[in-house]
Design an enzyme around this catalytic site. Structure first.
Site, mmCIF file in Angstrom:
data_model
loop_
_atom_site.group_PDB
_atom_site.id
_atom_site.type_symbol
_atom_site.label_atom_id
_atom_site.label_comp_id
_atom_site.label_asym_id
_atom_site.label_seq_id
_atom_site.Cartn_x
_atom_site.Cartn_y
_atom_site.Cartn_z
ATOM 1 C CG HIS A 198 -0.409 0.385 2.503
ATOM 2 N ND1 HIS A 198 -0.006 -0.538 3.441
ATOM 3 C CD2 HIS A 198 -0.198 1.599 3.070
ATOM 4 C CE1 HIS A 198 0.432 0.083 4.519
ATOM 5 N NE2 HIS A 198 0.332 1.393 4.325
ATOM 6 C CG ASP A 227 0.212 -3.865 3.051
ATOM 7 O OD1 ASP A 227 0.326 -3.347 1.921
ATOM 8 O OD2 ASP A 227 0.151 -3.207 4.102
ATOM 9 C CB SER A 271 3.262 2.183 5.975
ATOM 10 O OG SER A 271 2.009 2.313 6.565
#
Length: 334
Positions: free
Chosen positions: A80, A110, A183
């Site tokens: 992402h 992911d 992230s």
């Protein structure tokens, strides 16, 4: 940075053994220093060792973090974080900015793998996420809120988590503080080895400043994808050809379902292995080979452990009684 709403939580983005080969020697761990300073020394040494290998990953849709795992420029981050881009901007710890080529991504776990042109780049050593224990130290490093290479500490709070509403499973849960920008950054053990890739945090309520629960993709799964890409040029995933929902006890009581746990098929793809095996909408699968299937996470884990071409036995119940079918898995390339 993605946003996930699950019940009262608002989330912000933050398989096999870890065998990605490095082309140069690993950075030695500072045992002498850590022995002198105890646990605090371990954390200081881990941060000093790995921080140079933590990068920023930027593209027009957002930014996050990543970690260099090979000195020739192989980087692991989140799918992402890179989005659908083929190129992203990589910021090194020394201030250099490079163009990163996205080698591949698997949104289902992911994880994305990015490559930059480089030699003798700083790398982070990989640990073994299959050997984690609840309660051990967990250290997160990333670029939260554009504050580069921020270090936070917590513990491994739980393993094999499947947070509702996020579509991911097998996650490592920690209480190490993470925020937007973390992230794709590494989660470390106290010896400075990467044990996971930070992917999301769930918070109670809408207050983004509230302390949340951090979840990370196990490094063994992430490095398995990296190995596939680096050795074959693609990521393969086994394919059964169904969509489904989880059966829970309350649902079972309400609709008179004869089992308390399992997955109920909502769609069977025409021509898929599931269709060829005779599975149909409304079937409830409770077992794959000898593995109990109590949720979608159980099924995804079982399929990841099997190679395309493998024949599996699926058991469960349907309106006319119990059933058992055999299906030969195929593959999709991502």
């Amino acid at each position: 940075m993605r946003s996930i709403a699950a019940a009262l939580a608002v989330g912000v983005g933050v398989g096999a053994g870890a065998t990605v080969a490095a082309k140069g020697p690993a950075v030695p761990f500072a045992h002498a220093q850590s022995a002198q300073l105890g646990e605090e020394g371990l954390i200081i040494a881990a941060a000093r060792q790995v921080s140079p290998a933590v990068v920023s990953v930027t593209q027009p849709g957002g930014s996050g973090s990543g970690v260099i795992i090979r000195p020739d420029g192989v980087i692991i981050t989140n799918a992402h974080v890179v989005g659908n881009r083929q190129q992203v901007e990589i910021g090194l710890a020394n201030g250099q900015v490079l163009t990163g080529r996205v080698l591949g991504r698997d949104p289902g776990v992911d994880i994305a793998i990015v490559d930059v042109e480089g030699r003798n780049l700083p790398t982070a050593p990989l640990g073994n996420s299959d050997e984690l224990n609840v309660g051990q130290t967990a250290i997160a490093i990333g670029n939260p809120l554009a504050l580069e290479r921020t270090v936070t500490r917590g513990i491994v709070s739980a393993l094999r988590r499947s947070p509702g509403g996020v579509g991911l499973d097998e996650l490592i849960q920690t209480d190490a503080a993470v925020n937007p920008g973390n992230s794709g950054g590494p989660l470390l053990d106290s010896r400075g080895r990467v044990i996971g890739i930070n992917t999301l945090v769930l918070r109670g309520g809408a207050d983004v400043a509230a302390v949340g629960l951090n979840f990370a993709v196990p490094i063994n799964l992430a490095s398995d994808l990296a190995n596939q890409l680096l050795t074959t040029g693609r990521i393969r995933r086994t394919f059964l050809g169904i969509s489904y929902g989880d059966v829970e006890p309350e649902m079972a009581r309400q609709f008179g379902i004869p089992v308390q746990r399992g997955i109920i098929l909502q769609q069977v793809v025409a021509g898929s292995p599931a269709a060829q095996a005779g599975l149909r909408r409304g079937d409830i699968i409770t077992r794959l080979d000898n593995t109990p299937i109590e949720s979608g996470g159980d099924l995804r884990r079982a399929l990841r452990e099997r190679q395309p071409g493998t024949q599996v036995t699926l058991s469960g119940v349907r309106p006319d009684g119990p059933f058992t079918v055999r299906a030969r898995l195929t593959q999709v390339e991502l």
